[in-house]
Design a protein around this motif. Structure first.
Motif, short mmCIF file in Angstrom:
data_model
loop_
_atom_site.label_atom_id
_atom_site.label_comp_id
_atom_site.label_asym_id
_atom_site.label_seq_id
_atom_site.Cartn_x
_atom_site.Cartn_y
_atom_site.Cartn_z
N UNK A 62 37.12 39.02 44.34
CA UNK A 62 38.39 39.09 45.06
C UNK A 62 39.56 39.01 44.08
N UNK A 63 39.44 38.15 43.11
CA UNK A 63 40.50 38.02 42.10
C UNK A 63 40.70 39.34 41.35
N UNK A 64 39.62 40.01 41.01
CA UNK A 64 39.72 41.31 40.33
C UNK A 64 40.36 42.35 41.23
N UNK A 65 40.01 42.33 42.50
CA UNK A 65 40.61 43.26 43.45
C UNK A 65 42.10 42.98 43.61
N UNK A 66 42.45 41.71 43.70
CA UNK A 66 43.87 41.33 43.81
C UNK A 66 44.65 41.81 42.59
N UNK A 67 44.05 41.72 41.41
CA UNK A 67 44.71 42.18 40.19
C UNK A 67 44.96 43.68 40.26
N UNK A 111 48.54 45.83 40.31
CA UNK A 111 48.85 46.97 39.45
C UNK A 111 49.34 48.17 40.26
N UNK A 112 48.63 48.46 41.34
CA UNK A 112 49.01 49.62 42.15
C UNK A 112 50.31 49.38 42.90
#
Length: 132
Positions: A111-116, A120-121
Motif C-alpha cells: 500500500x505504501x508503494x502504491x501511495x507513493x 507521483x501521478x
C-alpha cells in the motif's frame, strides 16, 4: 435479536443471516469444521442455534484470514474435545495471528508503494514530470 435465544433456524435462515451459501454451510459440517453439528427437526431438516451461528462466524473469520481447512478442523477438534487442551488452542491461534500480522505488514508495504506512485501521478496531473 439475542443470539443466545436463536433456535430452530434452517439453512436458508443461516445463509441469509451470515451471507454464505448453503453449499458452504453443508461443507463446513461434512468437513468437520463445526464443533457441534446442527440437530434435525421433525422433518429431518438441519436446525441451527445461536451457538452454531457464533461458531460459523469463527470459521468464516479463520478462513477469511487464510487459515487452511486442516487448521480450522484442528481447532474445531480441540474445541470439540472439551476442557483441558486450552494451551494447544492458544498455540494454534497464536501461530495464526502471527501469520495474519505478517500478511498485514506485507500488504501495508504494498500500500505504501502504491501511495507513493499515486503521489507521483498526482504531481504529474498538477504539471510536474513523473518517471514511470
Amino acid at each position: 435479536m439475542d443470539e443466545q435465544r436463536v433456535t430452530g433456524m434452517r439453512i436458508a435462515d443461516v445463509v441469509e443471516r451470515l451471507g454464505i451459501s448453503a453449499h458452504t454451510l453443508r461443507y463446513y459440517e461434512t468437513a468437520g469444521l463445526l464443533v457441534d453439528p446442527p440437530g434435525r427437526d421433525e422433518h429431518g431438516h438441519r436446525s441451527y442455534t445461536g451457538a452454531h451461528l457464533r461458531w460459523i462466524e469463527v470459521v468464516q473469520r479463520l478462513r477469511a484470514t487464510g487459515m487452511p481447512v486442516r487448521g480450522v478442523r484442528a481447532y474445531a477438534d480441540l474445541c470439540r474435545a472439551g476442557a483441558g487442551n486450552e494451551a494447544a488452542r492458544l498455540t494454534l491461534l497464536h501461530a495464526h495471528r502471527d501469520q495474519v500480522r505478517a500478511q498485514l505488514a506485507e500488504v501495508a508495504d504494498h500500500l505504501e508503494a502504491i501511495e507513493a506512485k499515486i503521489s507521483l501521478y498526482e504531481g504529474s496531473v498538477a504539471g510536474a514530470s513523473v518517471p514511470a
